[in-house]
Design a protein around this motif. Structure first.
Motif, PDB file in Angstrom:
ATOM      1  N   ASP A 162       3.588 -45.122  -0.632  1.00  0.00           N
ATOM      2  CA  ASP A 162       2.601 -44.841   0.412  1.00  0.00           C
ATOM      3  C   ASP A 162       3.233 -45.163   1.774  1.00  0.00           C
ATOM      4  N   LEU A 163       3.749 -44.125   2.433  1.00  0.00           N
ATOM      5  CA  LEU A 163       4.507 -44.353   3.675  1.00  0.00           C
ATOM      6  C   LEU A 163       3.629 -44.917   4.794  1.00  0.00           C
ATOM      7  N   LYS A 164       2.372 -44.452   4.829  1.00  0.00           N
ATOM      8  CA  LYS A 164       1.458 -44.937   5.879  1.00  0.00           C
ATOM      9  C   LYS A 164       1.241 -46.437   5.742  1.00  0.00           C
ATOM     10  N   SER A 165       0.973 -46.842   4.505  1.00  0.00           N
ATOM     11  CA  SER A 165       0.687 -48.259   4.309  1.00  0.00           C
ATOM     12  C   SER A 165       1.947 -49.112   4.486  1.00  0.00           C
ATOM     13  N   ILE A 166       3.115 -48.564   4.076  1.00  0.00           N
ATOM     14  CA  ILE A 166       4.377 -49.302   4.291  1.00  0.00           C
ATOM     15  C   ILE A 166       4.579 -49.516   5.795  1.00  0.00           C
ATOM     16  N   THR A 167       4.348 -48.459   6.564  1.00  0.00           N
ATOM     17  CA  THR A 167       4.548 -48.536   8.027  1.00  0.00           C
ATOM     18  C   THR A 167       3.614 -49.587   8.633  1.00  0.00           C
ATOM     19  N   LYS A 168       2.356 -49.532   8.209  1.00  0.00           N
ATOM     20  CA  LYS A 168       1.367 -50.482   8.745  1.00  0.00           C
ATOM     21  C   LYS A 168       1.782 -51.930   8.411  1.00  0.00           C
ATOM     22  N   ARG A 169       2.179 -52.122   7.144  1.00  0.00           N
ATOM     23  CA  ARG A 169       2.564 -53.474   6.707  1.00  0.00           C
ATOM     24  C   ARG A 169       3.744 -54.001   7.516  1.00  0.00           C
ATOM     25  N   LEU A 170       4.761 -53.137   7.673  1.00  0.00           N
ATOM     26  CA  LEU A 170       5.964 -53.594   8.374  1.00  0.00           C
ATOM     27  C   LEU A 170       5.724 -53.810   9.873  1.00  0.00           C
ATOM     28  N   LYS A 171       4.885 -52.949  10.458  1.00  0.00           N
ATOM     29  CA  LYS A 171       4.559 -53.111  11.892  1.00  0.00           C
ATOM     30  C   LYS A 171       3.948 -54.490  12.094  1.00  0.00           C
ATOM     31  N   ASN A 172       3.021 -54.792  11.210  1.00  0.00           N
ATOM     32  CA  ASN A 172       2.329 -56.071  11.251  1.00  0.00           C
ATOM     33  C   ASN A 172       3.313 -57.245  11.106  1.00  0.00           C
ATOM     34  N   GLU A 173       4.213 -57.100  10.137  1.00  0.00           N
ATOM     35  CA  GLU A 173       5.181 -58.182   9.899  1.00  0.00           C
ATOM     36  C   GLU A 173       6.105 -58.363  11.098  1.00  0.00           C
ATOM     37  N   ARG A 221       4.509 -54.373  -4.375  1.00  0.00           N
ATOM     38  CA  ARG A 221       4.300 -54.487  -2.927  1.00  0.00           C
ATOM     39  C   ARG A 221       5.413 -53.804  -2.114  1.00  0.00           C
ATOM     40  N   LEU A 222       6.534 -53.474  -2.774  1.00  0.00           N
ATOM     41  CA  LEU A 222       7.652 -52.889  -2.026  1.00  0.00           C
ATOM     42  C   LEU A 222       7.481 -51.410  -1.729  1.00  0.00           C
ATOM     43  N   TYR A 223       6.591 -50.750  -2.438  1.00  0.00           N
ATOM     44  CA  TYR A 223       6.384 -49.327  -2.135  1.00  0.00           C
ATOM     45  C   TYR A 223       4.977 -49.030  -1.668  1.00  0.00           C
TER      46      TYR A 223
END
Ligand code: F6P
Length: 319
Positions: A197-208, A316-318
């Protein structure tokens, strides 16, 4: 009685220890060990030689295969298979150990039904994508090559507030990427087996990143074809300078690990014993920490799938 060994398809680390042990073991049984050079192509072209200890001395620690390998189109043709059979017949070779993947085993199975040359296949590919076995020869060495590379890439990425995208081999199988991502502490892992899920990966990493993350490690399996896309996302959406590394054939070479050397010796010992006890075309697999023999039909009956447990560990990695 004469017995031969051959490599077919992509080489993998562990083939040389297998070849060395084959010669030593067959000689210890007072039998004649033959080496078939250049895989199925060499079988057709009569590149077959009786081996002595000297031919395999000093190769236990070497990657690749001293007797080389090939992918053969000619072997699909019965005329060339007949030629191959004549080459074996004149040396009284009726049994072969084949180090390769499922395509090579299928070819040998056809050869068996044509001419009755029995064989034992040893699953050998860094991709770890053969149905019926948990382990293929060469995988541990490839994983350690990848680990070494990611450890080094992380050192430089973390020194520069950068993201890195590391592409691993594996064809359509994400095993190498998944295990490498888990064991190298990556933040992202994309493999063909999962719906990432690219959208959720992006959101997670932005947050981190907002919360202090200074570098990102992203492991991508070649089968996803997502390497450039991830560079774009990391650069443009997450806002981190990014470098990509395609590990390529580095993963397939290098000194086999202790585990691969030991697996090579065990596969070959059991394979030769099985051939000598009289068998048709079988593949030796390593399942639930045990060696077993299965038919080619079984190996070809399904697609290898990564264990659900492993997929869950990396969940959680993808996402
Ligand atoms: O099957 C082994 C493998 O190394 C794959 O991981 C990769 O996709 C392919 O072979 C590369 O093939 P070649 O060596 O022909 O480029």
């Amino acid at each position: 009685m004469s017995i031969a060994i051959m490599c077919s398809g992509g080489d993998s680390p562990g083939m040389n220890p297998a070849i060395k042990h084959f010669v030593d073991y067959v000689l210890s049984k007072n039998l004649e060990p033959y080496l078939i050079y250049d895989g199925l192509e060499g079988l057709i072209d009569d590149n077959i030689r009786l081996a002595s200890y000297a031919d395999v001395a000093g190769i236990m620690h070497q990657g690749g295969t001293k007797i080389r390998s090939s992918r053969s189109k000619r072997f699909f043709d019965i005329e060339f298979r007949k030629k191959a059979f004549e080459n074996l017949k004149k040396r009284d070779i009726a049994k072969i150990i084949v180090l390769g993947g499922d395509g090579s085993f299928r070819a040998m199975n056809q050869f068996y039904s044509d001419f009755g040359v029995s064989f034992v296949g040893i699953p050998s590919t860094i991709d770890n994508d053969i149905f019926g076995t948990d382990y293929c020869l060469g995988v541990d060495t490839a994983l350690n090559k990848i680990r070494e590379a990611i450890d080094a890439i992380r050192d430089t990425s973390s020194s520069f507030r950068r993201a890195c995208v590391v592409e691993t081999m594996g064809r359509d199988c994400g095993y190498l990427a998944l295990v490498s991502a888990i064991t190298s502490g990556a933040e992202i892992c994309l493999i063909p087996e999962v719906c990432f899920d690219l959208k959720s990966i992006t959101k997670r990493l932005k947050n981190e990143v907002q919360n202090g993350r200074t570098y990102i490690v992203c492991v991508v399996s070649e089968g996803t074809k997502m390497t450039q896309k991830m560079v774009d996302i990391l650069e443009n959406e997450i806002g981190m300078e990014t470098r990509a590394t395609i590990l390529g054939h580095v993963q397939r070479g290098g000194n086999p690990t202790v585990f691969d050397r030991l697996m090579a010796v065990e596969f070959v010992t059991k394979g030769v014993d099985k051939l000598l006890s009289g068998c048709e075309g079988l593949v030796i697999v390593y399942k639930n920490s045990k060696f077993e023999f299965v038919t080619i039909d079984y190996v070809n009956s399904d697609k290898y799938s990564i264990s659900q447990d492993l997929l869950l560990v990396a969940d959680r990695l993808y996402k």
